[in-house]
Design a protein around this motif. Sequence first.
Motif, PDB file in Angstrom:
ATOM      1  N   VAL A   3      72.169  42.384 107.994  1.00  0.00           N
ATOM      2  CA  VAL A   3      72.835  42.907 109.093  1.00  0.00           C
ATOM      3  C   VAL A   3      74.010  43.727 108.834  1.00  0.00           C
ATOM      4  CG1 VAL A   3      73.909  42.457 111.434  1.00  0.00           C
ATOM      5  CG2 VAL A   3      72.463  40.975 110.887  1.00  0.00           C
ATOM      6  N   THR A   4      74.024  45.131 109.126  1.00  0.00           N
ATOM      7  CA  THR A   4      74.883  46.162 108.857  1.00  0.00           C
ATOM      8  C   THR A   4      75.602  46.569 110.027  1.00  0.00           C
ATOM      9  OG1 THR A   4      73.703  47.109 107.052  1.00  0.00           O
ATOM     10  CG2 THR A   4      75.390  48.358 107.750  1.00  0.00           C
ATOM     11  N   ILE A   5      76.787  46.425 110.281  1.00  0.00           N
ATOM     12  CA  ILE A   5      77.573  46.866 111.527  1.00  0.00           C
ATOM     13  C   ILE A   5      78.264  48.048 111.357  1.00  0.00           C
ATOM     14  CG2 ILE A   5      79.380  46.053 113.207  1.00  0.00           C
ATOM     15  CD1 ILE A   5      78.378  43.168 112.569  1.00  0.00           C
ATOM     16  N   GLN A   6      78.067  49.123 112.099  1.00  0.00           N
ATOM     17  CA  GLN A   6      78.689  50.378 111.951  1.00  0.00           C
ATOM     18  C   GLN A   6      79.433  50.741 113.107  1.00  0.00           C
ATOM     19  OE1 GLN A   6      76.193  53.410 110.639  1.00  0.00           O
ATOM     20  NE2 GLN A   6      76.061  52.433 108.619  1.00  0.00           N
ATOM     21  N   CYS A   7      80.949  50.820 113.065  1.00  0.00           N
ATOM     22  CA  CYS A   7      81.530  51.200 114.138  1.00  0.00           C
ATOM     23  C   CYS A   7      81.988  52.510 114.154  1.00  0.00           C
ATOM     24  CB  CYS A   7      82.834  50.325 114.251  1.00  0.00           C
ATOM     25  SG  CYS A   7      82.459  48.282 114.251  1.00  0.00           S
ATOM     26  N   ILE A   8      81.710  53.514 115.214  1.00  0.00           N
ATOM     27  CA  ILE A   8      82.226  54.597 115.284  1.00  0.00           C
ATOM     28  C   ILE A   8      83.403  55.056 115.935  1.00  0.00           C
ATOM     29  CG2 ILE A   8      80.944  56.958 115.990  1.00  0.00           C
ATOM     30  CD1 ILE A   8      78.301  55.688 115.933  1.00  0.00           C
ATOM     31  N   LYS A   9      84.467  55.531 115.026  1.00  0.00           N
ATOM     32  CA  LYS A   9      85.727  55.946 115.639  1.00  0.00           C
ATOM     33  C   LYS A   9      86.414  54.737 115.948  1.00  0.00           C
ATOM     34  CE  LYS A   9      84.488  60.663 116.543  1.00  0.00           C
ATOM     35  NZ  LYS A   9      84.525  61.690 117.370  1.00  0.00           N
ATOM     36  N   PHE A  10      86.327  53.576 115.557  1.00  0.00           N
ATOM     37  CA  PHE A  10      87.493  52.481 115.705  1.00  0.00           C
ATOM     38  C   PHE A  10      86.863  51.289 114.738  1.00  0.00           C
ATOM     39  CE2 PHE A  10      83.774  50.945 117.923  1.00  0.00           C
ATOM     40  CZ  PHE A  10      83.891  49.489 117.787  1.00  0.00           C
ATOM     41  N   VAL A  39      73.622  47.509 113.416  1.00  0.00           N
ATOM     42  CA  VAL A  39      74.115  47.650 114.541  1.00  0.00           C
ATOM     43  C   VAL A  39      75.224  48.901 114.617  1.00  0.00           C
ATOM     44  CG1 VAL A  39      75.495  46.163 116.154  1.00  0.00           C
ATOM     45  CG2 VAL A  39      73.884  45.087 114.789  1.00  0.00           C
ATOM     46  N   TYR A  40      75.172  49.758 115.787  1.00  0.00           N
ATOM     47  CA  TYR A  40      75.919  50.889 115.754  1.00  0.00           C
ATOM     48  C   TYR A  40      76.813  50.329 117.159  1.00  0.00           C
ATOM     49  CZ  TYR A  40      73.286  53.386 112.515  1.00  0.00           C
ATOM     50  OH  TYR A  40      72.516  53.902 111.572  1.00  0.00           O
ATOM     51  N   LEU A  41      78.036  50.526 117.023  1.00  0.00           N
ATOM     52  CA  LEU A  41      79.092  50.206 118.066  1.00  0.00           C
ATOM     53  C   LEU A  41      79.737  51.537 118.384  1.00  0.00           C
ATOM     54  CD1 LEU A  41      80.310  46.823 117.314  1.00  0.00           C
ATOM     55  CD2 LEU A  41      78.632  47.249 118.913  1.00  0.00           C
ATOM     56  N   LYS A  42      79.936  51.895 119.563  1.00  0.00           N
ATOM     57  CA  LYS A  42      80.676  53.212 119.963  1.00  0.00           C
ATOM     58  C   LYS A  42      81.262  53.099 121.452  1.00  0.00           C
ATOM     59  CE  LYS A  42      76.826  56.438 120.414  1.00  0.00           C
ATOM     60  NZ  LYS A  42      76.073  57.351 120.285  1.00  0.00           N
ATOM     61  N   VAL A  43      82.538  53.895 121.568  1.00  0.00           N
ATOM     62  CA  VAL A  43      82.967  53.930 122.994  1.00  0.00           C
ATOM     63  C   VAL A  43      82.666  55.298 123.430  1.00  0.00           C
ATOM     64  CG1 VAL A  43      84.993  54.085 124.246  1.00  0.00           C
ATOM     65  CG2 VAL A  43      85.067  52.723 122.312  1.00  0.00           C
ATOM     66  N   THR A  44      81.915  55.278 124.629  1.00  0.00           N
ATOM     67  CA  THR A  44      81.228  56.752 124.962  1.00  0.00           C
ATOM     68  C   THR A  44      82.343  56.803 126.500  1.00  0.00           C
ATOM     69  OG1 THR A  44      79.784  55.484 126.668  1.00  0.00           O
ATOM     70  CG2 THR A  44      79.084  56.406 124.261  1.00  0.00           C
ATOM     71  N   LYS A  45      82.592  58.027 126.919  1.00  0.00           N
ATOM     72  CA  LYS A  45      83.203  58.291 128.055  1.00  0.00           C
ATOM     73  C   LYS A  45      84.560  57.429 128.226  1.00  0.00           C
ATOM     74  CE  LYS A  45      78.868  59.813 130.214  1.00  0.00           C
ATOM     75  NZ  LYS A  45      78.243  59.537 131.257  1.00  0.00           N
ATOM     76  N   PRO A  46      85.602  57.484 127.372  1.00  0.00           N
ATOM     77  CA  PRO A  46      86.708  56.720 127.693  1.00  0.00           C
ATOM     78  C   PRO A  46      87.339  56.547 129.082  1.00  0.00           C
ATOM     79  CG  PRO A  46      87.146  58.295 125.884  1.00  0.00           C
ATOM     80  CD  PRO A  46      85.837  58.620 126.670  1.00  0.00           C
ATOM     81  N   GLU A  47      87.169  57.382 129.962  1.00  0.00           N
ATOM     82  CA  GLU A  47      87.459  57.211 131.221  1.00  0.00           C
ATOM     83  C   GLU A  47      86.904  56.279 132.325  1.00  0.00           C
ATOM     84  OE1 GLU A  47      84.678  60.717 131.011  1.00  0.00           O
ATOM     85  OE2 GLU A  47      86.555  60.140 129.793  1.00  0.00           O
ATOM     86  N   ASN A  51      81.910  51.698 129.136  1.00  0.00           N
ATOM     87  CA  ASN A  51      81.861  52.809 128.193  1.00  0.00           C
ATOM     88  C   ASN A  51      81.927  51.994 126.850  1.00  0.00           C
ATOM     89  OD1 ASN A  51      84.239  51.224 127.747  1.00  0.00           O
ATOM     90  ND2 ASN A  51      85.760  52.996 127.825  1.00  0.00           N
ATOM     91  N   LYS A  52      81.170  50.968 126.461  1.00  0.00           N
ATOM     92  CA  LYS A  52      81.065  50.262 125.288  1.00  0.00           C
ATOM     93  C   LYS A  52      79.471  50.470 125.243  1.00  0.00           C
ATOM     94  CE  LYS A  52      85.133  48.816 125.123  1.00  0.00           C
ATOM     95  NZ  LYS A  52      85.750  49.366 126.303  1.00  0.00           N
ATOM     96  N   GLU A  53      79.007  51.071 124.059  1.00  0.00           N
ATOM     97  CA  GLU A  53      77.597  51.130 123.853  1.00  0.00           C
ATOM     98  C   GLU A  53      77.127  50.533 122.569  1.00  0.00           C
ATOM     99  OE1 GLU A  53      74.111  54.605 123.119  1.00  0.00           O
ATOM    100  OE2 GLU A  53      76.367  55.202 123.693  1.00  0.00           O
ATOM    101  N   ALA A  54      75.978  49.615 122.587  1.00  0.00           N
ATOM    102  CA  ALA A  54      75.578  49.082 121.315  1.00  0.00           C
ATOM    103  C   ALA A  54      74.381  49.488 121.255  1.00  0.00           C
ATOM    104  CB  ALA A  54      75.907  47.706 121.395  1.00  0.00           C
ATOM    105  N   GLU A  55      73.848  50.011 120.014  1.00  0.00           N
ATOM    106  CA  GLU A  55      72.823  50.168 119.533  1.00  0.00           C
ATOM    107  C   GLU A  55      72.305  49.244 118.328  1.00  0.00           C
ATOM    108  OE1 GLU A  55      72.521  54.470 118.408  1.00  0.00           O
ATOM    109  OE2 GLU A  55      72.728  55.027 120.566  1.00  0.00           O
TER     110      GLU A  55
END
Length: 97
Positions: A3-10, A39-47, A51-55
Amino acid sequence: MEVTIQCIKFDATDKLRDYINKKMSKLDKFFDKAISATVYLKVTKPESVDNKEAEITINAPNAKLFASKIANSFEQAVDECISALERQVEKNKNKGN
């Protein structure tokens, strides 16, 4: 399964990484043919609230499974992805029969 976990911009906390690895290990028991998972984790639309997206992408012989979910927390998004992947695994097993 690797399992590889990649966090985008955090940076993910160890608690979050442990949670994801625990959930993925349960999926590994359910689908023993899996070779690797990303597993890709990223925050979309901070407002916005959700807004937490997992792929999650799972590579297996003769199959590539993918699920993407957006939720209020990464844990919830990962849980929803794993539920979707479990359904895909069932469909994949039924095709083999």
